[in-house]
Write a protein that holds these residues in place. Structure first.
Motif: not given
Length: 119
Positions: A54, A77, A56-58
């Motif tokens: 991962s 995303s 970042g967040s998405n």
């Protein structure tokens, strides 16, 4: 007469419970077979996820083996893009990725441009 009615009622209750138990066993066996077949189908897939990181967040980077090719892909995303196509690794057991150090430096440099990270 009363005894024969009680005996018939007991027999019918036992028969009904026996039927229910047999149906439950058959359903349980069917569900178990479906789970095992699904698991085998997933394990025999020609696409294997080797590692997922991962960023970042998405955003994540995924290393895949696809048939005879190893891919490094970027996943967001809204988008999936191929970052690198690596040569296939011939595994002599269960080893990790065999990437040369200069390849790692090139990957870091290119990823820093893709994600806007300053070195």
């Amino acid at each position: 007469m009363l005894q024969s009615i009680l005996t018939e009622t007991m027999f019918s209750k036992v028969a009904i419970w026996s039927f229910k138990i047999i149906v439950i066993i058959i359903l349980f066996t069917w569900v178990l077979k479906r789970i095992i077949l699904t698991k085998n189908a997933i394990n025999n897939s020609s696409i294997k996820v080797l590692e997922r990181i991962s960023v970042g967040s998405n955003v994540s980077i995924v290393v895949l083996d696809v048939k005879e090719m190893r891919l490094v892909i970027g996943v967001t995303s809204t988008n999936i893009s191929i970052l690198y196509k690596l040569p296939p690794v011939i595994e002599k057991g269960k080893q990790g990725l065999s990437i040369k150090s200069e390849d790692i430096e090139n990957i870091k440099k290119d990823l820093s441009h893709v994600f806007g990270i300053k070195q």
